[in-house]
Design a protein around this motif. Structure first.
Motif, PDB file in Angstrom:
ATOM      1  N   ARG A  73     -37.241  21.645 -65.889  1.00  0.00           N
ATOM      2  CA  ARG A  73     -37.077  23.226 -65.227  1.00  0.00           C
ATOM      3  C   ARG A  73     -35.835  23.839 -65.953  1.00  0.00           C
ATOM      4  O   ARG A  73     -34.774  22.998 -66.287  1.00  0.00           O
ATOM      5  N   TYR A  74     -35.674  25.125 -65.821  1.00  0.00           N
ATOM      6  CA  TYR A  74     -34.319  25.815 -65.945  1.00  0.00           C
ATOM      7  C   TYR A  74     -34.120  26.620 -64.777  1.00  0.00           C
ATOM      8  O   TYR A  74     -34.688  27.249 -64.349  1.00  0.00           O
ATOM      9  N   VAL A  75     -32.675  26.546 -64.279  1.00  0.00           N
ATOM     10  CA  VAL A  75     -32.358  26.852 -63.322  1.00  0.00           C
ATOM     11  C   VAL A  75     -31.430  28.121 -63.236  1.00  0.00           C
ATOM     12  O   VAL A  75     -30.427  27.918 -63.989  1.00  0.00           O
ATOM     13  N   ILE A  76     -31.577  29.172 -62.430  1.00  0.00           N
ATOM     14  CA  ILE A  76     -30.953  30.346 -62.582  1.00  0.00           C
ATOM     15  C   ILE A  76     -29.958  30.431 -61.255  1.00  0.00           C
ATOM     16  O   ILE A  76     -30.793  30.592 -60.055  1.00  0.00           O
ATOM     17  N   TYR A  77     -28.714  30.438 -61.346  1.00  0.00           N
ATOM     18  CA  TYR A  77     -27.917  30.865 -60.172  1.00  0.00           C
ATOM     19  C   TYR A  77     -27.570  31.913 -60.019  1.00  0.00           C
ATOM     20  O   TYR A  77     -27.189  32.706 -60.873  1.00  0.00           O
ATOM     21  N   LYS A  78     -27.910  32.686 -58.473  1.00  0.00           N
ATOM     22  CA  LYS A  78     -27.444  33.951 -58.381  1.00  0.00           C
ATOM     23  C   LYS A  78     -26.206  33.854 -57.223  1.00  0.00           C
ATOM     24  O   LYS A  78     -26.072  32.726 -57.078  1.00  0.00           O
ATOM     25  N   THR A  79     -26.016  34.859 -56.995  1.00  0.00           N
ATOM     26  CA  THR A  79     -24.612  34.780 -55.818  1.00  0.00           C
ATOM     27  C   THR A  79     -25.000  34.313 -54.553  1.00  0.00           C
ATOM     28  O   THR A  79     -24.302  33.641 -53.799  1.00  0.00           O
ATOM     29  N   LYS A  80     -26.377  34.579 -54.144  1.00  0.00           N
ATOM     30  CA  LYS A  80     -26.824  34.012 -52.863  1.00  0.00           C
ATOM     31  C   LYS A  80     -28.254  33.564 -52.754  1.00  0.00           C
ATOM     32  O   LYS A  80     -28.626  33.048 -51.868  1.00  0.00           O
ATOM     33  N   SER A  81     -28.733  32.970 -54.130  1.00  0.00           N
ATOM     34  CA  SER A  81     -29.908  32.379 -54.006  1.00  0.00           C
ATOM     35  C   SER A  81     -30.157  31.382 -55.447  1.00  0.00           C
ATOM     36  O   SER A  81     -29.354  31.656 -56.124  1.00  0.00           O
ATOM     37  N   ILE A  82     -31.056  30.703 -55.460  1.00  0.00           N
ATOM     38  CA  ILE A  82     -31.163  29.974 -56.575  1.00  0.00           C
ATOM     39  C   ILE A  82     -32.656  29.998 -56.861  1.00  0.00           C
ATOM     40  O   ILE A  82     -33.637  29.998 -56.190  1.00  0.00           O
ATOM     41  N   TRP A  83     -32.930  30.409 -58.289  1.00  0.00           N
ATOM     42  CA  TRP A  83     -34.327  30.412 -58.816  1.00  0.00           C
ATOM     43  C   TRP A  83     -34.389  29.355 -59.789  1.00  0.00           C
ATOM     44  O   TRP A  83     -33.634  28.850 -60.456  1.00  0.00           O
ATOM     45  N   VAL A  84     -35.964  28.993 -60.011  1.00  0.00           N
ATOM     46  CA  VAL A  84     -36.175  28.004 -61.093  1.00  0.00           C
ATOM     47  C   VAL A  84     -37.215  28.687 -62.269  1.00  0.00           C
ATOM     48  O   VAL A  84     -38.111  29.537 -61.651  1.00  0.00           O
ATOM     49  N   MET A  85     -37.289  28.233 -63.346  1.00  0.00           N
ATOM     50  CA  MET A  85     -38.138  28.685 -64.395  1.00  0.00           C
ATOM     51  C   MET A  85     -38.732  27.697 -65.117  1.00  0.00           C
ATOM     52  O   MET A  85     -38.055  26.478 -65.418  1.00  0.00           O
ATOM     53  N   THR A  86     -39.891  27.744 -65.137  1.00  0.00           N
ATOM     54  CA  THR A  86     -40.894  26.520 -65.678  1.00  0.00           C
ATOM     55  C   THR A  86     -41.566  26.979 -66.989  1.00  0.00           C
ATOM     56  O   THR A  86     -41.677  28.363 -67.218  1.00  0.00           O
ATOM     57  N   PHE A  87     -41.801  25.868 -67.988  1.00  0.00           N
ATOM     58  CA  PHE A  87     -42.273  26.306 -69.152  1.00  0.00           C
ATOM     59  C   PHE A  87     -43.728  26.224 -69.371  1.00  0.00           C
ATOM     60  O   PHE A  87     -44.288  25.245 -68.674  1.00  0.00           O
ATOM     61  N   THR A  88     -44.512  27.168 -69.642  1.00  0.00           N
ATOM     62  CA  THR A  88     -46.051  27.186 -69.695  1.00  0.00           C
ATOM     63  C   THR A  88     -46.481  26.634 -70.894  1.00  0.00           C
ATOM     64  O   THR A  88     -47.498  26.372 -71.103  1.00  0.00           O
ATOM     65  N   GLY A  89     -45.835  26.841 -72.029  1.00  0.00           N
ATOM     66  CA  GLY A  89     -46.424  26.612 -73.491  1.00  0.00           C
ATOM     67  C   GLY A  89     -47.244  27.502 -73.966  1.00  0.00           C
ATOM     68  O   GLY A  89     -47.839  27.624 -75.290  1.00  0.00           O
ATOM     69  N   ASN A  90     -47.567  28.784 -73.227  1.00  0.00           N
ATOM     70  CA  ASN A  90     -48.283  29.935 -73.667  1.00  0.00           C
ATOM     71  C   ASN A  90     -47.417  30.898 -74.344  1.00  0.00           C
ATOM     72  O   ASN A  90     -46.423  31.451 -73.852  1.00  0.00           O
ATOM     73  N   ALA A  91     -47.686  31.055 -75.387  1.00  0.00           N
ATOM     74  CA  ALA A  91     -46.919  32.158 -76.387  1.00  0.00           C
ATOM     75  C   ALA A  91     -46.511  33.718 -75.686  1.00  0.00           C
ATOM     76  O   ALA A  91     -45.721  34.081 -75.980  1.00  0.00           O
TER      77      ALA A  91
END
Length: 233
Positions: free
Chosen positions: A159-177
């Motif tokens: 996963r790729y983790v995105i940190y914001k000032t008051k929350s944390i988000w996660v990005m996953t890879f689909t393989g779909n162009a």
């Protein structure tokens, strides 16, 4: 006697299939050290200098054998191992990005300014394996207009983790162009205070939030520094 201090805004180890160098940014100038020989050479040359501002440390990544540099105030820069630095090819209208990275063979730019409009929750991705090709529609807003900005991004496992000032988000890879990434907000009750404090350890991230040190396991955050609360306060 006068003490002359030079402000280092970034230090990075750059390795490509054909070379390895240390890269250093001092104020508005970029230097390289060939084969770690102890001698710094100015590589800004005829290329664009970075804007001098002590509040903007540099973010680095290596992609397509080039080192890429963002500093939250200039068009991101690139260096291919020889010659001078130059401006990257970017999304039309993009004049600055706070962070740059690469993941799953895509170049990522986030917390940007586009056409004079601040986009602190936005992440752009390049074409697959091509940092010279960007589509203005290829972006995601992480909590658009929620009063927070993206503070940092770092991979964690698959996963790729995105940190914001008051929350944390996660990005996953689909393989779909067409839709390469899916995004969701985690259960973390806190966000990030110090961008470059994020470190990977024991299959998670340790980071500095506004009230102490936390461990993020990919879904939730747990406070580690209760005994140091007074120091952090």
């Amino acid at each position: 006697m006068h003490l002359l201090q030079t402000l280092v805004l970034g230090l990075y180890y750059y390795k490509s299939p054909s070379t390895e160098k240390a890269i250093k940014v001092v104020l508005d100038t970029v230097y390289r050290m060939d084969s770690l020989d102890g001698t710094w050479d100015d590589i800004t040359g005829t290329g664009p200098k970075l804007t001098t501002n002590a509040e903007y440390p540099c973010s680095f990544t290596t992609f397509n054998s080039k080192v890429l540099i963002a500093n939250d105030i200039d068009i991101p820069k690139q260096y291919a191992g020889s010659g001078s630095i130059s401006n990257m090819t970017v999304v039309t209208g993009l004049t600055q990005a706070r962070f740059i990275d690469n993941w799953q063979n895509y170049c990522l730019m986030f917390n940007c300014v586009v056409s004079g409009v601040d986009a602190p929750t936005r992440l752009y991705w390049s074409a697959f394996k091509d940092d010279t090709s960007w589509d203005a529609a290829d972006f995601h807003e992480f909590g658009y207009n929620d009063g927070q900005e993206i503070m940092y991004g770092k991979p964690l496992g698959g996963r790729y983790v995105i940190y914001k000032t008051k929350s944390i988000w996660v990005m996953t890879f689909t393989g779909n162009a067409d839709i390469p990434f899916l995004v969701f907000k985690t259960n973390s009750p806190v966000g990030l205070a110090a961008p470059f404090s994020v470190q990977e350890i024991d299959n998670g991230h340790i980071f500095c939030s506004w009230d102490g040190l936390y461990y993020f396991d990919g879904l939730n955050s747990y406070k580690l520094s209760d005994k140091l609360n007074n120091t952090f306060t």
